[in-house]
Design a protein around this motif. Structure first.
Motif, short mmCIF file in Angstrom:
data_model
loop_
_atom_site.label_atom_id
_atom_site.label_comp_id
_atom_site.label_asym_id
_atom_site.label_seq_id
_atom_site.Cartn_x
_atom_site.Cartn_y
_atom_site.Cartn_z
N MET A 177 8.86 -4.19 19.21
CA MET A 177 8.94 -5.64 19.38
C MET A 177 7.62 -6.33 19.04
O MET A 177 7.23 -7.32 19.67
CB MET A 177 9.36 -5.99 20.82
CG MET A 177 10.66 -5.35 21.27
SD MET A 177 12.09 -6.05 20.41
CE MET A 177 12.23 -7.62 21.26
N CYS A 178 6.92 -5.81 18.05
CA CYS A 178 5.61 -6.39 17.69
C CYS A 178 5.58 -6.80 16.22
O CYS A 178 4.53 -6.67 15.57
CB CYS A 178 4.48 -5.41 18.01
SG CYS A 178 4.54 -3.88 17.04
N VAL A 179 6.72 -7.25 15.70
CA VAL A 179 6.77 -7.69 14.31
C VAL A 179 5.82 -8.86 14.10
O VAL A 179 5.81 -9.81 14.90
CB VAL A 179 8.21 -8.11 13.94
CG1 VAL A 179 8.25 -8.66 12.52
CG2 VAL A 179 9.16 -6.94 14.09
N GLN A 202 -1.05 -17.76 -0.22
CA GLN A 202 -1.08 -16.32 -0.48
C GLN A 202 0.16 -15.63 0.07
O GLN A 202 0.63 -14.62 -0.47
CB GLN A 202 -2.34 -15.72 0.17
CG GLN A 202 -2.59 -14.27 -0.19
CD GLN A 202 -2.75 -14.08 -1.68
OE1 GLN A 202 -3.43 -14.85 -2.35
NE2 GLN A 202 -2.09 -13.07 -2.22
N MET A 203 0.74 -16.19 1.15
CA MET A 203 1.98 -15.65 1.71
C MET A 203 3.10 -15.75 0.67
O MET A 203 3.90 -14.81 0.51
CB MET A 203 2.36 -16.42 2.97
CG MET A 203 3.47 -15.77 3.78
SD MET A 203 2.91 -14.34 4.73
CE MET A 203 1.98 -15.16 6.04
N ALA A 204 3.17 -16.88 -0.04
CA ALA A 204 4.18 -17.05 -1.08
C ALA A 204 3.97 -16.04 -2.21
O ALA A 204 4.93 -15.46 -2.73
CB ALA A 204 4.14 -18.47 -1.62
N PHE A 220 -0.09 -7.74 7.62
CA PHE A 220 -0.41 -7.80 6.19
C PHE A 220 -1.93 -7.87 6.06
O PHE A 220 -2.59 -8.67 6.73
CB PHE A 220 0.21 -9.04 5.53
CG PHE A 220 1.72 -9.10 5.63
CD1 PHE A 220 2.46 -7.97 5.93
CD2 PHE A 220 2.39 -10.29 5.41
CE1 PHE A 220 3.84 -8.01 6.01
CE2 PHE A 220 3.78 -10.35 5.47
CZ PHE A 220 4.51 -9.21 5.78
N ASP A 221 -2.49 -7.07 5.16
CA ASP A 221 -3.95 -7.00 5.08
C ASP A 221 -4.59 -8.32 4.69
O ASP A 221 -5.66 -8.68 5.20
CB ASP A 221 -4.40 -5.88 4.13
CG ASP A 221 -3.69 -5.93 2.78
OD1 ASP A 221 -2.82 -6.79 2.61
OD2 ASP A 221 -4.03 -5.11 1.91
N ASN A 272 -5.52 -0.06 3.04
CA ASN A 272 -5.75 1.34 3.40
C ASN A 272 -5.03 1.73 4.69
O ASN A 272 -5.37 2.72 5.32
CB ASN A 272 -7.25 1.61 3.54
CG ASN A 272 -7.89 0.72 4.60
OD1 ASN A 272 -7.23 -0.14 5.17
ND2 ASN A 272 -9.18 0.92 4.85
N ARG A 273 -4.02 0.93 5.08
CA ARG A 273 -3.31 1.21 6.33
C ARG A 273 -1.83 1.44 6.04
O ARG A 273 -1.25 0.82 5.15
CB ARG A 273 -3.46 0.03 7.30
CG ARG A 273 -4.89 -0.23 7.75
CD ARG A 273 -4.97 -1.53 8.54
NE ARG A 273 -4.61 -2.67 7.73
CZ ARG A 273 -4.51 -3.90 8.20
NH1 ARG A 273 -4.74 -4.13 9.48
NH2 ARG A 273 -4.18 -4.91 7.40
N SER A 274 -1.22 2.34 6.82
CA SER A 274 0.21 2.57 6.68
C SER A 274 0.96 1.37 7.26
O SER A 274 0.47 0.68 8.15
CB SER A 274 0.62 3.85 7.42
OG SER A 274 0.32 3.75 8.80
N TYR A 275 2.16 1.14 6.73
CA TYR A 275 2.95 0.00 7.17
C TYR A 275 4.35 0.48 7.48
O TYR A 275 4.99 1.16 6.67
CB TYR A 275 3.00 -1.09 6.10
CG TYR A 275 3.75 -2.33 6.53
CD1 TYR A 275 3.12 -3.29 7.32
CD2 TYR A 275 5.09 -2.52 6.20
CE1 TYR A 275 3.80 -4.42 7.74
CE2 TYR A 275 5.78 -3.64 6.61
CZ TYR A 275 5.13 -4.59 7.39
OH TYR A 275 5.80 -5.71 7.82
#
Length: 347
Positions: free
Chosen positions: A230-232, A201-203, A237-238, A218-221
């Protein structure tokens, strides 16, 4: 009070007296609020000729949550045997707070009306064999995932993964929806299957998200904010957070740990990249897109080889900066070099 504040005999006093008289007439016409008992409201609700059905319906629904379980049963019973809108109201409450007391009522209503909302209650709370016997009637739009959760262990039922594309309860990809079915039904899963779904699914995600999203689900990104803090992480990703939830429900501790280590590798490689350092801290709209592409490229490079091959989009990385570029992009460092009379060594 108004009259006492005005001088008697003045024009203002006369106007004030008239206003008070009019107010008294209006107030006398207003009936005091009626705090009828639930039993009275139920009688008014059942009496279709009494003219208070709509009023009593509103009050019964408003006061429902504060009643004892015994009183709630009486209200639900009355609603189940009223109009369709009342039945649907009752079905919705029984769906999330089932009471076996209503088994026969719901069964009779299902066999009489075959209403979708009633079918939802049947699928979730009725015996597996009853659901299977009513499969053709229950298998309508929006029900297939819940039917799979209910019947996954039934000897005569087989999940058709192609049908998971019809409607989505959990996430809009069949592979993730299937994981959800396994998780909700507490089923067993082959080792590595959840991780395979996640990387696959990542691909798909990388292939379909060329521009930085403002929202995921439903969340802002906000990738820039993640960099600053520093929290990458791909866990933002939902679909990733959804699959990780499924892993937790399925008890896949080793796979969760392995993914945590992989995600940390992505974070370290991305935040430590020379390309990111060269871009600085303030991003134009075009640089935001380059930043996003750099992140996707980093994720791709960290994927196992078999999943890298599924990525169809190749993002060109920002050219690696020279030492002169780094100095020009960092005024403080450049000033220090000049102050100390240091020399840039070129290789």
């Amino acid at each position: 009070m108004l009259q006492k504040k005005l001088k008697r005999g003045s024009s203002k006093w006369s106007v004030g007296r008239k206003l008070c008289e009019e107010a008294s007439i209006v107030l006398n016409k207003i009936e005091p609020p009626r705090n009828e008992s639930i039993s009275v409201l139920l009688k008014d609700f059942i009496n279709k000729k009494g003219g208070r059905v709509a009023e009593s319906r509103i009050k019964l629904r408003d006061r429902f949550s504060k009643q004892s379980s015994q009183i709630q049963r009486k209200i639900l019973k009355a609603m189940l045997h009223a109009s369709k809108q009342d039945r649907i109201w009752a079905y919705n409450r029984l769906n999330y707070s089932w009471d076996g007391f209503f088994f026969e009522d719901v069964q009779d209503l299902w066999e009489q009306y075959h209403e979708k909302e009633c079918g939802t209650v049947v699928i979730k709370h009725f015996p597996k064999e009853y659901v299977y016997d009513n499969l053709s009637a229950l298998d309508i739009q929006g029900n297939y995932t819940n039917l799979c959760i209910k019947l996954i262990h039934h000897t005569k039922f087989q999940i058709d993964k192609e049908r998971l594309k019809e409607d989505f309860v959990f996430y809009d990809y069949p592979e993730v929806e299937y994981l959800y079915i396994l998780a909700k039904s507490k089923s067993k899963i082959e080792e590595g299957e959840a991780t395979h779904t996640l990387f696959n699914q990542m691909a798909v995600f990388i292939n379909t998200h060329d521009t930085p999203p403002k929202y995921l689900g439903n969340r802002s990104y906000n990738l820039e904010q993640q960099i600053e803090e520093m929290c990458v992480s791909t866990k933002h990703f939902d679909f990733v957070s959804g699959i990780l939830w499924c892993m937790g429900e399925l008890g896949l501790v080793d796979e969760l740990i392995a993914f945590e280590e992989w995600d940390n590798m992505v974070r370290i490689k991305f935040l430590g990249s020379e390309e990111l350092q060269y871009m600085g801290n303030a991003y134009s709209s075009e640089e935001e897109k380059e930043l996003w592409h750099l992140f996707l490229q980093t994720i791709t490079e960290c994927l196992p080889t078999e999943y890298q091959q599924l990525v169809q989009v190749k993002y060109s990385s920002t050219p690696k900066p020279t030492k002169e570029d780094l100095l020009n992009n960092n005024p403080a460092l450049n000033s220090l070099v000049e102050k100390l009379g240091l020399e840039i060594v070129r290789y």
